[in-house]
Structure formats: structure tokens, C-alpha cells
Design a protein around this motif. Structure first.
Motif, PDB file in Angstrom:
ATOM      1  N   GLN A 176     -13.661   4.522  17.597  1.00 25.61           N
ATOM      2  CA  GLN A 176     -12.608   3.932  18.401  1.00 25.61           C
ATOM      3  C   GLN A 176     -11.332   3.798  17.561  1.00 25.61           C
ATOM      4  OE1 GLN A 176     -13.603   0.234  20.256  1.00 25.61           O
ATOM      5  NE2 GLN A 176     -11.605  -0.003  21.244  1.00 25.61           N
ATOM      6  N   THR A 227      -7.848   1.997  17.222  1.00 24.23           N
ATOM      7  CA  THR A 227      -7.034   0.863  17.646  1.00 24.23           C
ATOM      8  C   THR A 227      -5.572   1.246  17.534  1.00 24.23           C
ATOM      9  OG1 THR A 227      -8.727  -0.615  16.782  1.00 24.23           O
ATOM     10  CG2 THR A 227      -6.575  -1.588  17.262  1.00 24.23           C
ATOM     11  N   PRO A 284      -4.825   2.551  22.373  1.00 25.95           N
ATOM     12  CA  PRO A 284      -6.255   2.590  22.041  1.00 25.95           C
ATOM     13  C   PRO A 284      -6.920   3.847  22.609  1.00 25.95           C
ATOM     14  CG  PRO A 284      -5.644   0.439  22.898  1.00 25.95           C
ATOM     15  CD  PRO A 284      -4.482   1.330  23.143  1.00 25.95           C
ATOM     16  N   ASN A 299     -10.962   5.349  22.934  1.00 27.20           N
ATOM     17  CA  ASN A 299     -12.375   5.051  22.769  1.00 27.20           C
ATOM     18  C   ASN A 299     -13.083   6.173  22.045  1.00 27.20           C
ATOM     19  OD1 ASN A 299     -12.106   2.605  24.180  1.00 27.20           O
ATOM     20  ND2 ASN A 299     -12.356   3.667  26.160  1.00 27.20           N
ATOM     21  N   GLN A 300     -14.209   5.846  21.448  1.00 27.08           N
ATOM     22  CA  GLN A 300     -15.016   6.842  20.736  1.00 27.08           C
ATOM     23  C   GLN A 300     -15.489   7.918  21.712  1.00 27.08           C
ATOM     24  OE1 GLN A 300     -18.440   5.184  18.770  1.00 27.08           O
ATOM     25  NE2 GLN A 300     -19.134   7.169  17.983  1.00 27.08           N
ATOM     26  N   GLU A 314     -13.671  10.129  23.222  1.00 26.88           N
ATOM     27  CA  GLU A 314     -12.643  10.591  24.133  1.00 26.88           C
ATOM     28  C   GLU A 314     -11.826  11.739  23.506  1.00 26.88           C
ATOM     29  OE1 GLU A 314     -11.442   6.995  27.137  1.00 26.88           O
ATOM     30  OE2 GLU A 314     -10.364   7.133  25.247  1.00 26.88           O
ATOM     31  N   ARG A 321      -4.481  10.093  23.873  1.00 24.46           N
ATOM     32  CA  ARG A 321      -5.509  10.569  24.780  1.00 24.46           C
ATOM     33  C   ARG A 321      -5.024  11.845  25.475  1.00 24.46           C
ATOM     34  NH1 ARG A 321      -6.459   5.113  26.567  1.00 24.46           N
ATOM     35  NH2 ARG A 321      -5.445   5.665  28.549  1.00 24.46           N
TER      36      ARG A 321
END
Length: 466
Positions: free
Chosen positions: A413, A415, A436, A438-439, A441, A457
């Protein structure tokens, strides 16, 4: 490791191919050196009877033919030939080459006969001087000679306009040169001078009646038969009796080097070399590192420049060809629905037609060669430039730039504002995201600073300015 190995392997094969190309070119250069140093084909050294060495003076008088005549006269002297027979059919040519030939003819230890042939042939302009300089001057029926007024040629514009004083000076020099050997040859200098001062031309009968030639014969065999047993007066005042009974007539051919050079100065070949040279250099500039087109183009361009020393080049033709190249480049940069390309084709075709024009040459570049050289050149020039312009829009496949926009996966993850690890192209990188992540992604690389990636992302759009 696998990608690095394949990269080294590709580099090895690339260097090997480059080595083979360079080695092949060196072999071609070495072969060319040997080719250019090859002597002319010599006459048979072992002749049972008198030897008549035959030379042919066809086409425009130029340095290549002058070298050929000089070598032939030297070979005849080495073989103790009884006669040198020069069969001539020429519209004229360069005065410097003509004077070189005449100097060697006058100094020849072997008697020289110049024969204007075949029927319909001519010994005009420079050929007129050469004919009158020989020990024996002969013409075939239906031939003519004369028209020896000097013509100034600069940049292909013929004749060049000069003032009367300068023209008189040139004509005076030419007539004095003509008198210097016609009088000692026992010919008619007054009538011969009219070919210079008035541009007069003479048929074979008029030349014989005016005592400018010695014989009218229908063939070289008849000429040799009539000269057998004849006593002639040489240029140095000595007399020589010609013994030509059962003489062996042996041709003295142009050497491979001379044939090659004579081929280069032909208008069609010159135009093809010029086009190949420009296209090869243009390809090398637009696609650096290809090597072969640049080398081949450079060689062709140098050969074309060599030919320009002997051809009457029209500057208007050269400018039209350069204008055509500019049109082709502009067509690739700013497509004009074919208008610029069509203008380039027309400009290059006209440039080819206007490129070579002279009364000393039978014609310039032929229509077929002009068209065959123009159309492929137009297509290649436009295509090559479009490839260059399109390549500027391609994404870089190596270095940091290749990572921009690449996709990867967050291994842990991320931050906002803190560093984490991502996998991009199978490699682990330190990464930072402004939001952020997430793991597991997907992420997209925005920029690279050192060994650190800035990502976001994948579903988030990349900012326009970053």
C-alpha cells in the motif's frame, strides 16, 4: 538479465554486420584502384609483317580520348609499327584535349594517318585541326570537315556572348595554331583558316581540291593499299617510305578504365549518378547510422562531379533539380494534396531535360531516363521525410523516457506522499504517489527522478502538465 543478454546479442550482430559492410566497401575500393590502373589493350607484340595500329576517335574530344590516343601512339612506337591509323567521326570537343592529341601526333615517331569515316561521318571543329595535323589526311565519300570557329561555353549557355576584341584575339590564336602545322604539312593554310574565321565547312571533294587532305578512299583497306610504297614528308622535315604490303591491322582498344570513365560522362549516366548521389546523401542525413546509402551516395556524387568537368552543364537545370528536392521535402512536412509533389516531379523532369545542352553533344538526358529517374526519386524523398517526421512522435523505447506512461503494480500500500515499492516491466522501483494506492492495484508512471518513480492509480487520468 535476459533483456540485457538479448541487447548485447543484438549489439554484437549489429557490429558484425557493420564490419561486413565496411569490409565489402574496402574490397570494392581496392578492386576499383586495380581497375583504374589497368593499361589499355596493347597490340600483338609478335607480328610477322608490317603492323598498322588502328585507333578510333568517336564522339566528343575529351581528356579520356586524348589519353587513349596518347597511349596508342606510345604503344605503336614501342612495337615499331609501320603506321598508326586513326579513324575519326567527331563533332569536336575541348580545345585542351585537341591540342594534347595534336602535340603527340606531331611528335610521333610512327607516321600517323587520320581517316574521317564512315560515310556520313564528320571531322568538325576540333576534329578539323586533328585531321590537318596528321602525316596523311584522308576522308571517306559522303563525309565533311571544318566549322572550327572556337566556341566559349560557361554554365551550359552556348554560345557565350563576348566582345569583338576578345573574339578576334581567340580567333587569331586559333589560326596561328592551325598555321603552325598546316604549312609544314604542305596543306593550304589560307583555306583552312576560313573554317575558323568564317566557320566554313568542306565536303571531302572540296577538302581534296583545296589541298587540305591527301586522299579520298572508301575503306581503311583501300587506304592502306594506296599508302603502300608512298613516300611522305614527316613534320621534322625527314622523308619516310611506307611499306605496308601484307600489313597486319590491329585495333588498339580503350582500356577498362577509359571505357568506364567514358561511360560516366554520358549525359544519361551522369544524371543517374547525380540522382543516386543526392538520394544516398539525403537518406543518410534523414536516417543517420544506415551507412550504406551515405557511402554509395557519396561515391556516386563524386563521380557525377567528375563528369561535370567535361559536360556543358546548364545551371538552370541544376537549380530546377534543387527546387524539386525542396518541393518533395515540403510535401512531406505540409501535405498539399499532391500539388507540391507534382510541382517537384515537373521541376526535376525539366531540370533533367535542361541539364546538358551543347552543340558539341548529340543530345542531353533522354526523356526515358529523365522520367525513370524522377518518379522513384520523388516517391523515396517524400516517404523518407515522412518517416523522419513520424519518428519524432514515437515514444522512446529506451532510457527514462520509456518508463513515462508505463503501467505497473503496487507491491504494498502506497500512502500519499510516502515511498513504497512497485513493479514496472518486471523491475522493482521505489515509488511515490500523491494519492493512496492499495496493494495490488495498477499504477501509471508520471515521471522519473533518479531511481524514484512518481505514480498514480492507472484509472486516474494523467495531468496535462506535470
Amino acid at each position: 538479465m535476459s533483456e540485457g543478454f538479448h541487447e548485447r546479442k543484438r549489439s554484437f550482430y549489429a557490429k558484425r554486420c557493420e564490419f561486413l559492410v565496411v569490409s565489402s566497401l574496402l574490397c570494392v575500393v581496392c578492386a576499383g584502384v586495380v581497375f583504374f590502373l589497368m593499361p589499355s589493350a596493347a597490340a600483338d607484340e609478335h607480328s610477322s609483317g608490317p603492323l598498322v595500329l588502328e585507333l578510333r576517335l568517336d564522339g566528343v574530344v575529351d581528356p579520356i580520348l586524348a589519353t587513349y590516343i596518347d597511349e596508342g601512339l606510345a604503344d605503336a612506337a614501342n612495337r615499331h609499327a609501320a603506321l598508326v591509323l586513326i579513324t575519326m567521326d567527331t563533332p569536336g570537343g575541348l580545345s585542351s584535349s585537341m591540342q594534347d592529341m595534336i602535340q603527340h601526333i606531331l611528335a610521333s615517331s610512327v607516321p600517323v594517318a587520320v581517316y574521317v569515316s564512315p560515310t556520313g561521318g564528320r571531322g568538325a571543329s576540333a576534329g578539323f585541326y586533328i585531321l590537318l595535323s596528321a602525316d596523311i589526311a584522308a576522308m571517306a565519300p559522303g563525309t565533311h570537315t571544318g566549322s572550327a570557329t572556337p566556341v566559349m561555353a560557361i554554365g551550359g549557355f552556348l554560345p557565350m556572348q563576348i566582345d569583338d576584341a576578345f573574339r578576334k584575339k581567340i580567333n587569331a590564336d586559333a589560326t596561328a595554331f592551325l598555321r603552325s602545322f598546316t604549312e609544314r604539312r604542305g596543306r593550304n593554310p589560307a583555306l583552312a583558316e576560313k573554317a575558323i574565321t568564317e566557320g566554313s565547312a568542306y565536303t571531302e571533294k572540296e577538302a581534296l581540291e583545296g589541298k587540305m587532305i591527301d586522299l579520298i578512299v572508301s575503306s581503311p583497306d583501300e587506304l592502306v593499299r594506296q599508302l603502300d610504297g608512298r613516300t611522305i614528308k614527316r613534320f621534322d622535315g625527314t622523308e619516310a617510305k611506307l611499306s605496308l604490303k601484307n600489313a597486319a591491322r590491329t585495333p588498339f582498344e580503350l582500356s577498362a578504365r577509359q571505357k568506364f570513365l567514358a561511360r560516366i560522362v554520358e549525359p544519361d549516366v551522369f544524371f543517374v549518378l547525380l540522382i543516386l548521389g543526392v538520394l544516398g546523401v539525403y537518406t543518410e542525413f534523414t536516417h543517420p547510422g544506415v551507412i550504406a546509402p551515405g557511402v554509395i551516395g557519396g561515391i556516386c556524387l563524386i563521380l557525377a562531379l567528375y563528369a561535370m568537368n567535361f559536360l556543358p552543364i546548364n545551371l538552370a537545370g541544376v537549380f530546377l533539380i534543387l527546387l524539386a528536392l525542396a518541393f518533395f521535402i515540403l510535401e512531406a512536412k505540409a501535405p498539399s494534396h499532391g500539388i507540391l509533389a507534382l510541382g517537384g516531379v515537373v521541376s526535376m523532369f525539366l531540370g533533367a531535360i535542361f541539364l546538358i545542352r551543347s552543340p558539341l553533344t548529340p543530345g542531353g538526358v533522354s526523356f526515358g531516363v529523365a522520367l525513370a529517374g524522377t518518379l522513384p526519386f520523388a516517391v523515396l524523398a517524400v516517404v523518407l521525410m515522412r518517416l523522419v517526421l513520424r519518428s519524432r512522435k514515437w515514444k522512446s523505447a529506451t532510457g527514462k523516457e520509456e518508463l513515462i506512461g508505463a503501467h505497473g503494480v503496487a507491491l504494498a500500500q502506497l500512502t500519499a506522499g510516502a515511498e513504497g515499492m512497485v513493479r514496472v516491466h518486471g523491475e522493482l522501483w521505489q515509488a511515490e504517489s500523491s494519492k493512496p494506492v492499495n496493494q495490488g492495484e495498477a499504477v501509471r508512471v508520471l515521471r522519473v527522478e533518479g531511481l524514484k518513480l512518481y505514480v498514480e492509480r492507472a484509472e486516474v487520468a494523467v495531468p496535462a502538465a506535470k
